[in-house]
Write a protein that holds these residues in place. Structure first.
Motif, PDB file in Angstrom:
ATOM      1  N   GLY A   1      47.629  36.775  43.657  1.00 57.99           N
ATOM      2  CA  GLY A   1      46.685  35.522  43.645  1.00 57.99           C
ATOM      3  C   GLY A   1      45.423  35.955  44.022  1.00 57.99           C
ATOM      4  O   GLY A   1      44.468  35.205  43.596  1.00 57.99           O
ATOM      5  N   ASP A   2      45.023  37.097  44.831  1.00 56.98           N
ATOM      6  CA  ASP A   2      43.969  37.435  45.189  1.00 56.98           C
ATOM      7  C   ASP A   2      42.896  37.814  44.013  1.00 56.98           C
ATOM      8  O   ASP A   2      41.723  37.724  44.038  1.00 56.98           O
ATOM      9  N   LEU A   3      43.897  38.662  43.076  1.00 56.16           N
ATOM     10  CA  LEU A   3      42.764  39.385  42.054  1.00 56.16           C
ATOM     11  C   LEU A   3      42.693  38.347  40.819  1.00 56.16           C
ATOM     12  O   LEU A   3      41.626  38.611  39.936  1.00 56.16           O
ATOM     13  N   PHE A   4      43.330  37.290  40.803  1.00 48.65           N
ATOM     14  CA  PHE A   4      43.090  36.356  39.658  1.00 48.65           C
ATOM     15  C   PHE A   4      42.769  35.066  39.908  1.00 48.65           C
ATOM     16  O   PHE A   4      43.600  34.360  40.742  1.00 48.65           O
TER      17      PHE A   4
ATOM     18  N   MET B   1      47.004  37.348  33.622  1.00 51.62           N
ATOM     19  CA  MET B   1      46.408  36.217  34.165  1.00 51.62           C
ATOM     20  C   MET B   1      47.390  35.309  34.050  1.00 51.62           C
ATOM     21  O   MET B   1      47.901  34.671  35.072  1.00 51.62           O
ATOM     22  N   LEU B   2      48.004  34.889  33.128  1.00 54.15           N
ATOM     23  CA  LEU B   2      49.125  33.940  32.794  1.00 54.15           C
ATOM     24  C   LEU B   2      50.432  34.213  33.701  1.00 54.15           C
ATOM     25  O   LEU B   2      50.808  33.359  34.500  1.00 54.15           O
ATOM     26  N   LEU B   3      50.786  35.396  33.627  1.00 57.41           N
ATOM     27  CA  LEU B   3      51.892  35.989  34.219  1.00 57.41           C
ATOM     28  C   LEU B   3      51.526  35.886  35.852  1.00 57.41           C
ATOM     29  O   LEU B   3      52.624  35.261  36.651  1.00 57.41           O
ATOM     30  N   ALA B   4      50.282  36.424  36.296  1.00 60.87           N
ATOM     31  CA  ALA B   4      50.168  36.123  37.604  1.00 60.87           C
ATOM     32  C   ALA B   4      50.113  34.769  38.042  1.00 60.87           C
ATOM     33  O   ALA B   4      50.226  34.379  39.181  1.00 60.87           O
TER      34      ALA B   4
END
Length: 150
Positions: A57-60, A47-50
């Motif tokens: 961005g759509d998934l997290f 999550m932090l990496l994304a």
């Protein structure tokens, strides 16, 4: 020396410390909460990496943060030998993986998911076995004081 009349009665309230828990049951529970912590750290890291890279961005979103909090709370519950936490963690992880497969259309991370599900299932079994062992039959409980009959 006799006890004082003003001394409060004593009892062994935490009977679970005097009961011997088999090593295999403790190991199942320990592996379950460790697996949950690893899952939470991995989810948090991705999550932090994304977020930092702007990728996926759509998934997290904020719900991924809530997911991390739920995973860590359930890990603590498994650590405390909670049957609800172990069962909910197994079901929560299974449903989340099914939803991801349905959303993306591909079974990515299937082997890793099966490994986590194995440990969560073992933790679930371990917590139920633990509570079965520490359960004290009511017939074996002795009264602590003599109460005069009316």
């Amino acid at each position: 020396m006799e006890k004082s009349v003003y001394e409060p009665p004593s009892s062994d309230v935490d009977l679970s410390k005097s009961i011997e828990i088999p090593e295999d049951i403790s190991k199942k529970i320990k592996n379950g909460w460790i697996a949950a912590i690893i899952s939470g750290v991995m989810t948090l890291g991705v999550m932090l990496l994304a977020i930092n890279t702007g990728a996926m961005g759509d998934l997290f979103d904020i719900w991924t943060g809530v997911d991390v909090i739920i995973i860590f709370l359930l890990a603590f519950g498994i650590y405390k030998k909670s049957r609800f936490s172990a069962t909910f963690m197994f079901a929560y992880f299974l449903i989340a993986k099914i939803l991801i497969i349905v959303e993306t259309g591909k079974p990515s991370g299937l082997i890793m998911s099966m490994i986590f599900l194995y440990f969560y299932f073992q933790a679930m079994i371990g917590t139920y076995q633990y509570h079965k062992i520490i359960k004290i039959p009511k017939a074996s409980m002795k009264p602590t004081a003599n109460v005069p009959a009316d």
